[in-house]
Design an enzyme around this catalytic site. Structure first.
Site, short mmCIF file in Angstrom:
data_model
loop_
_atom_site.label_atom_id
_atom_site.label_comp_id
_atom_site.label_asym_id
_atom_site.label_seq_id
_atom_site.Cartn_x
_atom_site.Cartn_y
_atom_site.Cartn_z
N LEU A 247 0.82 -1.21 0.00
CA LEU A 247 0.00 0.00 0.00
C LEU A 247 0.86 1.26 0.00
O LEU A 247 0.68 2.15 -0.84
CB LEU A 247 -0.94 0.00 1.20
CG LEU A 247 -1.77 1.27 1.38
CD1 LEU A 247 -2.74 1.45 0.22
CD2 LEU A 247 -2.53 1.23 2.71
N ALA A 248 1.77 1.38 0.95
CA ALA A 248 2.58 2.59 1.05
C ALA A 248 3.43 2.79 -0.19
O ALA A 248 3.59 3.92 -0.67
CB ALA A 248 3.46 2.54 2.30
N ASP A 249 3.98 1.71 -0.73
CA ASP A 249 4.77 1.83 -1.96
C ASP A 249 3.89 2.30 -3.12
O ASP A 249 4.32 3.13 -3.94
CB ASP A 249 5.41 0.49 -2.31
CG ASP A 249 6.64 0.20 -1.48
OD1 ASP A 249 7.56 1.04 -1.48
OD2 ASP A 249 6.70 -0.85 -0.83
N GLY A 250 2.67 1.76 -3.22
CA GLY A 250 1.79 2.16 -4.29
C GLY A 250 1.39 3.63 -4.20
O GLY A 250 1.39 4.35 -5.21
N ALA B 143 4.30 5.68 -5.16
CA ALA B 143 4.52 5.68 -6.61
C ALA B 143 3.61 6.70 -7.30
O ALA B 143 4.06 7.47 -8.16
CB ALA B 143 4.26 4.28 -7.18
#
Length: 419
Positions: A187-190, A193
């Site tokens: 989630l945090a990476d998405g 991004a």
């Protein structure tokens, strides 16, 4: 390999055509992706989906970890097929002077660099932003790290899980009597991004707009920050009222009924009543219009204080009916409802099919491959999936050769482990 003079802004070498002609709003932009796992590479993927010529630079031996992360088929990593799509792939050991020189030559002709090394790594390799911006003043450098480029935690290794923990997200996620809960996906990476794509496009607009500077800049994106923004008013509630939002499971502190409910045939649905008019329709539908006249019903926050009562009414009505009937009756009442899907249901849903949300692309290793389509539809300049994740170094000859390296030069670099 003879040294070639680097001409800032000269794009001749990267104007070699990628494997498939490109269209889209970002066509003509060259993005160099040297990031790994997962925010930076996903940002580059999104830019590539909308026409940017993305050149993925990987270590010649290890490659991007997403190639072997998670599920695979016949030894082929499936995550990479999506994360590596629309990218030309080259290899270079950036920690070696010859590899760093190759990257410089590539960036002299590029528009965007996306990297996620720990702060100080590029500087140690002689690739500091100051050096790169002197080489190519138009370059936008997106630095995506766990904690940002400065501060007491900047040198720590950072992953999305840490951002989900430290942002306040996990603290409010889960059942009231249960532990803080982390999402089972990046989630945090998405979110980071998507934030990175926004930041890059803003920097490009600032560079290229009429009256703009014509110069690039550095984007400093800390993965721990975007989720804090998604918490909405929670920071201000703490600041002004001294209140910390508790874990409430699937319920909301802002409205009710809002939960997941099990149907008679063992399926689940979710409903939301953020608007008072929707809440009224739901209560009429389930046979309890009398609560609409209660003084507390007109306020979402006060309805949330009566969630046990409202959930009892709604949950009881839903439990007596099968999923299809529940959805049909809610739609007839113009009340918001959605079935709880797993990925199999997403594939079969007619709305997703109409949108082509899961689309089929031809993969050179796996044949027809279904994956997520581009994020949104643009009427004049739509994005597209031109190819899936390619083999490591598949475009070495085209890209490095486009910089003036001969076959003999490349062979020598391969022998030395540079590419």
């Amino acid at each position: 390999m003879e040294a070639e003079q680097i001409v800032p802004g000269d794009r001749s070498a990267v104007d070699e055509q990628p494997p498939t002609p490109v269209t889209g709003p970002m066509a003509g932009l060259v993005v160099v992706d040297v990031a790994t796992l997962f925010a930076g590479p996903l940002a580059a993927t999104i830019l590539g989906d909308y026409g940017a010529d993305v050149i993925k630079v990987e270590h010649p031996d290890r490659g991007d970890p997403s190639r072997t992360h998670g599920a695979s088929k016949d030894g082929i990593g499936l995550w990479w097929k999506m994360l590596g799509r629309n990218k030309r792939t080259v290899t270079a050991n950036l920690g070696r002077p010859e590899g760093a020189e190759l990257l410089k030559r590539l960036l002299a002709r590029a528009d965007v660099l996306i990297e996620n090394f720990r702060p100080g790594t590029l500087e140690r390799w002689g690739l500091s932003p100051d050096t790169l911006l002197e080489l190519n003043p138009r370059l936008v450098i997106a630095r995506v790290t766990g904690f940002g480029q400065f501060g007491p935690y900047s040198g720590r290794p950072g992953f999305g899980t840490l951002a989900e923990s430290m942002s306040g997200f996990a603290a409010v996620t889960g059942e009231p009597d249960g532990p803080p809960t982390l999402p089972p996906f990046g989630l945090a990476d998405g979110v980071a991004a998507l934030t990175c794509v926004s930041a890059v496009t803003m920097a490009l607009h600032h560079r290229d707009r009429p009256g703009g500077t014509g110069r690039g800049q550095v984007v400093d994106l800390a993965i721990i920050e975007p989720l804090v923004t998604l918490l909405g008013p929670q920071p201000m509630i703490w600041d002004q009222l001294g209140t910390v939002q508790p874990r409430t499971g699937n319920r909301s502190v802002n409205n009710a009924p809002r939960n997941t409910y099990r149907t008679r045939d063992g399926r689940w649905v979710a409903i939301s009543t953020s608007a008072n008019s929707i809440a009224e329709r739901v209560m009429r539908l389930v046979g309890h219009p009398e609560v609409i006249d209660e003084p507390w019903f007109a306020s979402g926050a006060e309805r949330a204080e009566h969630a046990d009562l409202l959930d009892g009414y709604v949950g009881g009505w839903i439990a007596e009916r099968d999923l299809d009937e529940v959805v049909r009756e809610f739609e007839a009442a113009q009340a918001a409802v959605a079935p709880i899907y797993d990925v199999r249901d997403v594939f079969e849903d007619p709305q997703y099919q109409a949108l082509d949300t899961i689309t089929t692309v031809d993969d050179e290793d796996l044949g027809p491959l279904r994956m997520q389509n581009v994020l949104f539809r643009l009427s004049a300049t739509p994005g597209s999936i031109r190819w899936t994740g390619r083999a490591r170094g598949a475009d070495n000859d085209d890209v490095w050769g486009g910089l003036g390296l001969s076959a003999e030069d490349l062979a020598a670099l391969r022998d030395k482990g540079i590419v």
